[in-house]
Design an enzyme around this catalytic site. Structure first.
Site, PDB file in Angstrom:
ATOM      1  N   GLY A 121      -3.418  12.801  -0.605  1.00 59.53           N
ATOM      2  CA  GLY A 121      -3.788  13.288  -1.920  1.00 59.53           C
ATOM      3  C   GLY A 121      -5.278  13.255  -2.175  1.00 59.53           C
ATOM      4  O   GLY A 121      -5.930  14.288  -2.244  1.00 59.53           O
ATOM      5  N   HIS A 122      -5.836  12.056  -2.289  1.00 59.81           N
ATOM      6  CA  HIS A 122      -7.220  11.917  -2.735  1.00 59.81           C
ATOM      7  C   HIS A 122      -8.192  12.707  -1.859  1.00 59.81           C
ATOM      8  O   HIS A 122      -8.986  13.516  -2.364  1.00 59.81           O
ATOM      9  CB  HIS A 122      -7.612  10.435  -2.763  1.00 59.81           C
ATOM     10  CG  HIS A 122      -9.007  10.188  -3.250  1.00 59.81           C
ATOM     11  ND1 HIS A 122      -9.338  10.218  -4.588  1.00 59.81           N
ATOM     12  CD2 HIS A 122     -10.152   9.941  -2.574  1.00 59.81           C
ATOM     13  CE1 HIS A 122     -10.638   9.982  -4.718  1.00 59.81           C
ATOM     14  NE2 HIS A 122     -11.153   9.816  -3.513  1.00 59.81           N
ATOM     15  N   ARG A 140       3.172   6.215 -12.420  1.00 64.33           N
ATOM     16  CA  ARG A 140       3.010   4.805 -12.758  1.00 64.33           C
ATOM     17  C   ARG A 140       3.400   4.591 -14.222  1.00 64.33           C
ATOM     18  O   ARG A 140       3.397   5.537 -15.014  1.00 64.33           O
ATOM     19  CB  ARG A 140       1.569   4.366 -12.484  1.00 64.33           C
ATOM     20  CG  ARG A 140       1.283   4.219 -10.982  1.00 64.33           C
ATOM     21  CD  ARG A 140      -0.097   3.643 -10.729  1.00 64.33           C
ATOM     22  NE  ARG A 140      -0.227   3.154  -9.357  1.00 64.33           N
ATOM     23  CZ  ARG A 140      -0.609   3.883  -8.322  1.00 64.33           C
ATOM     24  NH1 ARG A 140      -0.917   5.173  -8.508  1.00 64.33           N
ATOM     25  NH2 ARG A 140      -0.692   3.360  -7.111  1.00 64.33           N
ATOM     26  N   HIS A 144      -2.403   7.057   3.291  1.00 62.10           N
ATOM     27  CA  HIS A 144      -3.464   6.297   2.624  1.00 62.10           C
ATOM     28  C   HIS A 144      -4.748   6.407   3.430  1.00 62.10           C
ATOM     29  O   HIS A 144      -4.878   5.879   4.527  1.00 62.10           O
ATOM     30  CB  HIS A 144      -3.119   4.819   2.406  1.00 62.10           C
ATOM     31  CG  HIS A 144      -3.871   4.230   1.239  1.00 62.10           C
ATOM     32  ND1 HIS A 144      -3.382   4.230  -0.049  1.00 62.10           N
ATOM     33  CD2 HIS A 144      -5.094   3.681   1.163  1.00 62.10           C
ATOM     34  CE1 HIS A 144      -4.268   3.683  -0.854  1.00 62.10           C
ATOM     35  NE2 HIS A 144      -5.324   3.340  -0.148  1.00 62.10           N
ATOM     36  N   HIS A 203       3.311  10.109  -7.530  1.00 62.62           N
ATOM     37  CA  HIS A 203       3.416   8.659  -7.669  1.00 62.62           C
ATOM     38  C   HIS A 203       3.254   8.313  -9.148  1.00 62.62           C
ATOM     39  O   HIS A 203       2.159   7.966  -9.594  1.00 62.62           O
ATOM     40  CB  HIS A 203       2.340   7.972  -6.829  1.00 62.62           C
ATOM     41  CG  HIS A 203       2.481   6.481  -6.745  1.00 62.62           C
ATOM     42  ND1 HIS A 203       2.163   5.767  -5.619  1.00 62.62           N
ATOM     43  CD2 HIS A 203       2.899   5.558  -7.654  1.00 62.62           C
ATOM     44  CE1 HIS A 203       2.370   4.479  -5.831  1.00 62.62           C
ATOM     45  NE2 HIS A 203       2.811   4.328  -7.078  1.00 62.62           N
ATOM     46  N   GLU A 242       7.120   8.563  -4.978  1.00 61.51           N
ATOM     47  CA  GLU A 242       6.814   7.221  -4.508  1.00 61.51           C
ATOM     48  C   GLU A 242       6.425   6.339  -5.681  1.00 61.51           C
ATOM     49  O   GLU A 242       5.945   6.822  -6.714  1.00 61.51           O
ATOM     50  CB  GLU A 242       5.692   7.245  -3.464  1.00 61.51           C
ATOM     51  CG  GLU A 242       4.364   7.761  -3.982  1.00 61.51           C
ATOM     52  CD  GLU A 242       3.276   7.779  -2.900  1.00 61.51           C
ATOM     53  OE1 GLU A 242       3.626   7.932  -1.708  1.00 61.51           O
ATOM     54  OE2 GLU A 242       2.103   7.630  -3.263  1.00 61.51           O
ATOM     55  N   THR A 273      -4.629   1.822  -6.811  1.00 55.77           N
ATOM     56  CA  THR A 273      -3.975   2.579  -5.759  1.00 55.77           C
ATOM     57  C   THR A 273      -3.236   1.585  -4.874  1.00 55.77           C
ATOM     58  O   THR A 273      -3.433   0.372  -4.984  1.00 55.77           O
ATOM     59  CB  THR A 273      -4.990   3.402  -4.939  1.00 55.77           C
ATOM     60  OG1 THR A 273      -4.286   4.243  -4.012  1.00 55.77           O
ATOM     61  CG2 THR A 273      -5.949   2.497  -4.178  1.00 55.77           C
TER      62      THR A 273
END
Length: 237
Positions: free
Chosen positions: A213-214, A45, A190, A43, A70, A100
């Site tokens: 992920g996290h 940014r 999420h 992802h 994403e 996030t």
């Protein structure tokens, strides 16, 4: 079996904290695949505070499974996706400074732009997924954009799961059934973790993919990356 796509943003966050190339994001992505992950998610940014655009280009020739990019579809993001041509692009309504993802698209408001993006990416052979909540009418509109899949934003499920898992899962079952009836594939992501993932997957057995992920990277600190990926895949089998 639902596919597991490992989001490696947090690996890049650790690397960027000290500069240099430790941990090596490319090596970790390849290790995730060799340990059984069926996909890699990034992802990027605009501020590149974790995954950098250069990482995305470097990862493309190395990924042997599915590559999912994403993010918010600003011009630079769209250009990146069209150049890299991943397996899938997931459109997320993040503000540039968001820590996030914290909501799905209001498809009615953004219908024209989302439809345009879906058409562009589909023309280039890229599977599209739109990040949404559980509102059923919103999912109907998502289907009308021509997208291949939706990704359900699962933070509300994860938050409510400890107190009442039946109530937590109910709107997600309804949303996934709605998507299925419209011919959409269903992804989710999420705050899914080793505590709540199996129950989610058992109740939506046609789930195509979860992107995690996290929580997964945190668990890898305790169990190691190889064992952690196995534990997550066990939840999805």
């Amino acid at each position: 079996m639902t596919n597991l796509s490992v989001n490696i943003n947090k690996v890049a966050t650790i690397r960027n904290a000290r500069g240099g190339n430790m941990p090596d994001v490319l090596e970790v992505a390849q290790n995730c695949e060799s340990f059984g992950a069926q996909g890699i998610t990034v992802h990027p940014r605009p501020d590149e505070r974790h995954i950098r655009y250069s990482d995305v280009f470097a990862l493309k020739p190395l990924i042997k499974t599915e590559f999912n990019i994403e993010g918010y579809p600003c011009d630079a993001f769209v250009d990146l996706v069209l150049k890299v041509k991943p397996t899938q692009v997931t459109l997320v309504p993040d503000a540039p400074d968001a820590i996030t993802s914290n909501a799905g698209w209001d498809v009615k408001i953004h219908f024209d732009r989302l439809s345009e993006l879906v058409d562009i990416f589909t023309t280039h052979g890229i599977r599209t997924s739109i990040f949404v909540g559980t509102d059923l009418d919103n999912i109907v509109l998502a289907a009308k954009t021509g997208t291949d899949r939706i990704e359900l934003y699962t933070e509300p499920y994860a938050t409510k799961y400890p107190e009442n898992r039946e109530e937590a899962i109910a709107p997600f079952i309804a949303a996934a059934q709605q998507a299925k009836s419209l011919g959409l594939g269903v992804n989710a992501g999420h705050d899914l973790n080793l505590d709540n993932l199996a129950y989610f997957n058992q109740n939506i057995p046609w789930l195509d993919e979860v992107s995690i992920g996290h929580a997964l990277i945190c668990d890898a600190l305790y169990y190691g990356l190889k064992e952690t990926i196995k534990l997550y895949k066990d939840c999805l089998s």
